[in-house]
Design a protein around this motif. Sequence first.
Motif, PDB file in Angstrom:
ATOM      1  N   SER A 160     103.230  85.678  -6.070  1.00 47.69           N
ATOM      2  CA  SER A 160     102.953  84.641  -5.090  1.00 47.69           C
ATOM      3  C   SER A 160     102.061  85.187  -3.985  1.00 47.69           C
ATOM      4  O   SER A 160     102.038  86.368  -3.701  1.00 47.69           O
ATOM      5  CB  SER A 160     104.264  84.134  -4.473  1.00 47.69           C
ATOM      6  N   MET A 161     101.302  84.296  -3.377  1.00 49.99           N
ATOM      7  CA  MET A 161     100.534  84.629  -2.199  1.00 49.99           C
ATOM      8  C   MET A 161     100.436  83.360  -1.365  1.00 49.99           C
ATOM      9  O   MET A 161     100.869  82.288  -1.807  1.00 49.99           O
ATOM     10  CB  MET A 161      99.153  85.175  -2.560  1.00 49.99           C
ATOM     11  N   LYS A 162      99.897  83.444  -0.184  1.00 52.70           N
ATOM     12  CA  LYS A 162      99.831  82.282   0.685  1.00 52.70           C
ATOM     13  C   LYS A 162      99.059  81.160   0.004  1.00 52.70           C
ATOM     14  O   LYS A 162      97.980  81.392  -0.550  1.00 52.70           O
ATOM     15  CB  LYS A 162      99.161  82.665   2.005  1.00 52.70           C
ATOM     16  N   PRO A 163      99.605  79.930   0.015  1.00 52.98           N
ATOM     17  CA  PRO A 163      98.941  78.820  -0.691  1.00 52.98           C
ATOM     18  C   PRO A 163      97.497  78.606  -0.274  1.00 52.98           C
ATOM     19  O   PRO A 163      96.626  78.384  -1.121  1.00 52.98           O
ATOM     20  CB  PRO A 163      99.809  77.607  -0.328  1.00 52.98           C
ATOM     21  N   GLY A 164      97.210  78.695   1.027  1.00 49.86           N
ATOM     22  CA  GLY A 164      95.849  78.466   1.483  1.00 49.86           C
ATOM     23  C   GLY A 164      94.874  79.482   0.927  1.00 49.86           C
ATOM     24  O   GLY A 164      93.762  79.141   0.511  1.00 49.86           O
ATOM     25  N   GLN A 165      95.291  80.762   0.894  1.00 52.26           N
ATOM     26  CA  GLN A 165      94.426  81.805   0.351  1.00 52.26           C
ATOM     27  C   GLN A 165      94.224  81.612  -1.142  1.00 52.26           C
ATOM     28  O   GLN A 165      93.118  81.801  -1.662  1.00 52.26           O
ATOM     29  CB  GLN A 165      95.040  83.188   0.626  1.00 52.26           C
TER      30      GLN A 165
ATOM     31  N   ALA B 131      98.976 102.991  -0.929  1.00 49.62           N
ATOM     32  CA  ALA B 131      99.875 104.129  -1.117  1.00 49.62           C
ATOM     33  C   ALA B 131     100.721 104.011  -2.378  1.00 49.62           C
ATOM     34  O   ALA B 131     101.057 105.021  -3.004  1.00 49.62           O
ATOM     35  CB  ALA B 131     100.774 104.282   0.108  1.00 49.62           C
ATOM     36  N   ALA B 132     101.057 102.783  -2.768  1.00 45.93           N
ATOM     37  CA  ALA B 132     101.929 102.585  -3.929  1.00 45.93           C
ATOM     38  C   ALA B 132     101.191 102.727  -5.256  1.00 45.93           C
ATOM     39  O   ALA B 132     101.817 102.744  -6.323  1.00 45.93           O
ATOM     40  CB  ALA B 132     102.601 101.208  -3.857  1.00 45.93           C
ATOM     41  N   GLY B 133      99.862 102.796  -5.216  1.00 46.71           N
ATOM     42  CA  GLY B 133      99.096 102.918  -6.448  1.00 46.71           C
ATOM     43  C   GLY B 133      98.880 101.608  -7.173  1.00 46.71           C
ATOM     44  O   GLY B 133      98.387 101.585  -8.301  1.00 46.71           O
ATOM     45  N   ARG B 134      99.207 100.523  -6.536  1.00 43.05           N
ATOM     46  CA  ARG B 134      99.015  99.196  -7.127  1.00 43.05           C
ATOM     47  C   ARG B 134      98.989  98.184  -5.989  1.00 43.05           C
ATOM     48  O   ARG B 134      99.396  98.490  -4.858  1.00 43.05           O
ATOM     49  CB  ARG B 134     100.141  98.847  -8.104  1.00 43.05           C
ATOM     50  N   LEU B 135      98.528  96.973  -6.291  1.00 41.24           N
ATOM     51  CA  LEU B 135      98.479  95.899  -5.305  1.00 41.24           C
ATOM     52  C   LEU B 135      99.232  94.683  -5.818  1.00 41.24           C
ATOM     53  O   LEU B 135      99.146  94.356  -7.006  1.00 41.24           O
ATOM     54  CB  LEU B 135      97.028  95.490  -5.008  1.00 41.24           C
ATOM     55  N   SER B 136      99.939  94.037  -4.935  1.00 37.58           N
ATOM     56  CA  SER B 136     100.535  92.736  -5.246  1.00 37.58           C
ATOM     57  C   SER B 136      99.613  91.653  -4.703  1.00 37.58           C
ATOM     58  O   SER B 136      98.664  91.936  -3.969  1.00 37.58           O
ATOM     59  CB  SER B 136     101.912  92.613  -4.593  1.00 37.58           C
ATOM     60  N   ALA B 137      99.896  90.413  -5.047  1.00 37.49           N
ATOM     61  CA  ALA B 137      99.084  89.321  -4.514  1.00 37.49           C
ATOM     62  C   ALA B 137      99.216  89.246  -2.999  1.00 37.49           C
ATOM     63  O   ALA B 137      98.246  88.930  -2.302  1.00 37.49           O
ATOM     64  CB  ALA B 137      99.512  87.995  -5.144  1.00 37.49           C
ATOM     65  N   GLU B 138     100.408  89.548  -2.481  1.00 38.11           N
ATOM     66  CA  GLU B 138     100.585  89.564  -1.030  1.00 38.11           C
ATOM     67  C   GLU B 138      99.730  90.650  -0.387  1.00 38.11           C
ATOM     68  O   GLU B 138      99.205  90.480   0.718  1.00 38.11           O
ATOM     69  CB  GLU B 138     102.060  89.782  -0.678  1.00 38.11           C
ATOM     70  N   ASP B 139      99.569  91.769  -1.102  1.00 35.10           N
ATOM     71  CA  ASP B 139      98.721  92.841  -0.591  1.00 35.10           C
ATOM     72  C   ASP B 139      97.264  92.396  -0.465  1.00 35.10           C
ATOM     73  O   ASP B 139      96.533  92.876   0.402  1.00 35.10           O
ATOM     74  CB  ASP B 139      98.787  94.065  -1.507  1.00 35.10           C
ATOM     75  N   LEU B 140      96.829  91.487  -1.349  1.00 34.00           N
ATOM     76  CA  LEU B 140      95.462  90.979  -1.249  1.00 34.00           C
ATOM     77  C   LEU B 140      95.268  90.214   0.048  1.00 34.00           C
ATOM     78  O   LEU B 140      94.207  90.298   0.679  1.00 34.00           O
ATOM     79  CB  LEU B 140      95.134  90.084  -2.449  1.00 34.00           C
TER      80      LEU B 140
END
Length: 244
Positions: free
Chosen positions: A5-10, A121-130
């Motif tokens: 999940s990520m912010k709906p607007g984004q 730092a975690a070596g990966r990105l989540s949608a929230e990280d974007l």
Amino acid sequence: METPSMKPGQRVMMALRKMIASGELKSGERIAEIPTAAALGVSRMPVRTALRSLEQEGLVVRLGARGYAARGVSSAGIRDAIEVRGVLEGFAAGRLAERGMPPETRTRLAGLIAEGEALFAAGRLSAEDLDRYGAYNLAFHDALVAASGNAAVATALARNSFEPFAGAGAMALDLADLAAEYDHLLAAHRQHQAVFDAIARGDAEAAERIMRDHAFAAIRNAKVFEAAAGAGRPLAAARTIRSD
């Protein structure tokens, strides 16, 4: 695999950017709020908010009471606008290196670099990280330009950002391939670190070069320019456009 999940607007903005770039939404085609919201699984409000922001980016035009329509874009137009951004931001970085960073500017930019470092730092990105990367990236670019002390550069960049995909915040990322986005965005973050280091040591030539290359990387890395290399040709089906 379920998309994080990520912010709906984004999410709406990224989806519409890609639809316009790929030609799925044709130039002049009306973007209706209700069907768009239903297709993207959101309420009407994020769609309405996204369309207002996309108008500022030059990707949609207002049709009065009828809402918005897609604006046609070309590979040549995007390339030209990104090149202009690179020249302007490069000048700002070089000027800041020549003037020297005041303590508050050094603290601000170093703090933003630290925020970016924490993201990877975690070596990966989540949608929230974007979402977080987008905020960090835009803040870094804005802070650097503001610190250059040249108001005309900021004004020119604001005008240029009305061109499609020209602004530092105009990212259309591929949520289905977060591993690839991690590699790309990490490279962009490393360029932020490099330009900060050049400014800190007062190397104006290096700072300007790195910042220009940083913008031009958005052209080199965007698959859209490989798919639509002919100048002025409508963009072919492209998965993503990146503007760092």
